[in-house]
Write a protein that holds these residues in place. Structure first.
Motif, PDB file in Angstrom:
ATOM      1  N   GLU A 151      16.496 -22.024  55.056  1.00 17.50           N
ATOM      2  CA  GLU A 151      17.061 -21.891  56.397  1.00 17.50           C
ATOM      3  C   GLU A 151      18.390 -21.151  56.324  1.00 17.50           C
ATOM      4  N   SER A 152      18.713 -20.479  57.420  1.00 20.49           N
ATOM      5  CA  SER A 152      19.988 -19.781  57.486  1.00 20.49           C
ATOM      6  C   SER A 152      20.399 -19.635  58.945  1.00 20.49           C
ATOM      7  N   HIS A 195      21.998 -22.180  54.319  1.00 19.04           N
ATOM      8  CA  HIS A 195      22.299 -23.597  54.176  1.00 19.04           C
ATOM      9  C   HIS A 195      22.108 -24.021  52.720  1.00 19.04           C
ATOM     10  N   PRO A 196      23.026 -24.856  52.204  1.00 19.72           N
ATOM     11  CA  PRO A 196      22.909 -25.263  50.806  1.00 19.72           C
ATOM     12  C   PRO A 196      21.765 -26.264  50.610  1.00 19.72           C
ATOM     13  N   LYS A 197      21.242 -26.274  49.391  1.00 21.53           N
ATOM     14  CA  LYS A 197      20.215 -27.261  49.064  1.00 21.53           C
ATOM     15  C   LYS A 197      20.881 -28.602  48.838  1.00 21.53           C
ATOM     16  N   ARG A 198      20.100 -29.658  48.888  1.00 27.02           N
ATOM     17  CA  ARG A 198      20.654 -31.014  48.775  1.00 27.02           C
ATOM     18  C   ARG A 198      21.391 -31.219  47.457  1.00 27.02           C
ATOM     19  N   THR A 215      26.105 -32.484  44.230  1.00 30.29           N
ATOM     20  CA  THR A 215      26.920 -32.087  43.080  1.00 30.29           C
ATOM     21  C   THR A 215      28.339 -31.745  43.516  1.00 30.29           C
ATOM     22  N   GLY A 216      28.477 -31.058  44.629  1.00 27.68           N
ATOM     23  CA  GLY A 216      29.800 -30.716  45.135  1.00 27.68           C
ATOM     24  C   GLY A 216      30.621 -31.946  45.496  1.00 27.68           C
TER      25      GLY A 216
END
Length: 68
Positions: A7-8, A18-21, A26-27
């Motif tokens: 997705e974007s 959009h970042p992955k889970r 991790t962030g």
């Protein structure tokens, strides 16, 4: 322009993906680790950094094995 994976959101020609889970988890984990480290070092070195104590005064104990 992009590969179309995931997705974007596009705003005025700029596409934000959009970042992955696992990136989010991790962030957040790395952020928590950073703050634990900052607070630990502030506890250890805070008075020296703030100018309340000189670095050569030690950590509050005078027992170095010297006899008077």
């Amino acid at each position: 322009m992009g590969g179309g994976h995931g997705e974007s959101t596009t705003y005025k020609g700029f596409t934000v993906h959009h970042p992955k889970r696992w990136h989010v988890v991790t962030g957040k984990g790395m952020c928590a680790l950073m703050w634990f480290w900052v607070l630990y070092r502030a506890k250890q070195d805070g008075p020296v950094v703030l100018g309340w104590r000189h670095p050569w005064e030690g950590h509050g104990h005078d027992d170095h094995g010297h006899e008077h």
